[in-house]
Design an enzyme around this catalytic site. Structure first.
Site, PDB file in Angstrom:
ATOM      1  N   CYS A  77      -5.742   5.142  -6.421  1.00 46.19           N
ATOM      2  CA  CYS A  77      -5.081   6.446  -6.349  1.00 46.19           C
ATOM      3  C   CYS A  77      -6.026   7.390  -5.616  1.00 46.19           C
ATOM      4  CB  CYS A  77      -4.732   6.955  -7.743  1.00 46.19           C
ATOM      5  SG  CYS A  77      -6.161   7.090  -8.846  1.00 46.19           S
ATOM      6  N   THR A  78      -5.741   8.669  -5.629  1.00 43.53           N
ATOM      7  CA  THR A  78      -6.519   9.616  -4.827  1.00 43.53           C
ATOM      8  C   THR A  78      -7.969   9.693  -5.279  1.00 43.53           C
ATOM      9  OG1 THR A  78      -4.506  10.911  -4.507  1.00 43.53           O
ATOM     10  CG2 THR A  78      -6.598  11.967  -3.933  1.00 43.53           C
TER      11      THR A  78
END
Length: 245
Positions: free
Chosen positions: A182-183
């Site tokens: 994810c980020t």
């Protein structure tokens, strides 16, 4: 570029949310920081921007609390502060999954370092010879801005849909090593814990998320930009703002 942008999180039990929020608000106002800090019983999630001296002063203050002494932010630079204001909010979860049995503060998910993930992708398998499946745990509009090559993504409109999506797809992961990403690491950590709890073996999270991968590895095996939740829109593998329209 004179503005330092940081993102960081820590899963840790917090039972003094109101007083902690008040202290953080006061410190952020004193240092003229802008961004968002989320506080919940399961921990802290923050996105802040200001000249480097102010950001580092805040981090030094935050680390005086033993619960946050080891918090490590992801960094990027910009010409301007990409936030319009400063918000410190109390939430039920710092990343909403609505799976109350998952308690990351009680034990982190196994992780793979960015440099090791690149090596796995370069060689086509992990160190045990298993095929590697990359699993993007972000929402559909984030994935549309950019993602790794040959990634599994579920087209989610909300992270709350992840448990049902992965349960319906579990056969895909048999005999393989799964790397959730994810980020910045927070969603993929919850995702990895959940997958292990439902019996999917050999699951790792990408330590530090996409932003740490960019910082340490660059753009190897990546296509497009990384969507970020501020005025920059997305970052390229050099951590510079980019156009992904």
């Amino acid at each position: 570029m004179t503005i330092l942008n940081i993102s960081a999180y820590k899963f840790v039990g917090l039972d003094d949310l109101e007083s902690l929020r008040a202290r953080i608000v006061e410190r952020c106002e004193t240092l003229a920081l802008k961004g968002t800090v989320l506080l919940a019983p399961e921990g802290i999630n923050l996105f802040l921007a200001a000249p480097r001296g102010a950001v580092e002063a805040f981090l030094a203050w935050l680390r005086e609390d033993p619960r946050f002494a080891d918090i490590v932010p992801k960094e990027s630079l910009s010409d301007e502060v990409p936030f319009a204001r400063m918000r410190v909010r109390l939430k039920k979860e710092i990343i909403t999954m609505r799976a109350p049995a998952i308690r990351p503060a009680e034990g982190r998910a196994p992780h793979v370092l960015p440099t090791d993930l690149r090596r796995w992708l370069d060689q086509g398998h992990d160190d045990a010879g298993r095929p590697v499946v990359l699993l993007d745990t972000r929402n559909d509009y984030e994935v549309a801005a950019g993602t790794f090559e040959n990634t599994v993504a579920y087209g989610l409109s909300s992270f709350t849909g992840f448990p049902a999506a992965v349960a319906a797809d579990r056969e895909r992961f048999e005999g393989k090593t799964v790397v959730s990403f994810c980020t910045g690491g927070i969603r993929c950590e919850k995702a990895a814990i959940h997958m292990r709890e439902i019996g999917i073996d050999n699951v790792f999270q990408l330590e530090g998320g996409i932003l740490k991968y960019f910082e340490e590895v660059g753009g190897a095996h990546w296509r497009g930009g990384c969507f970020v939740f501020d005025g920059r829109g997305a970052l390229d593998p050099t951590l510079a703002p980019c156009d992904v329209a």
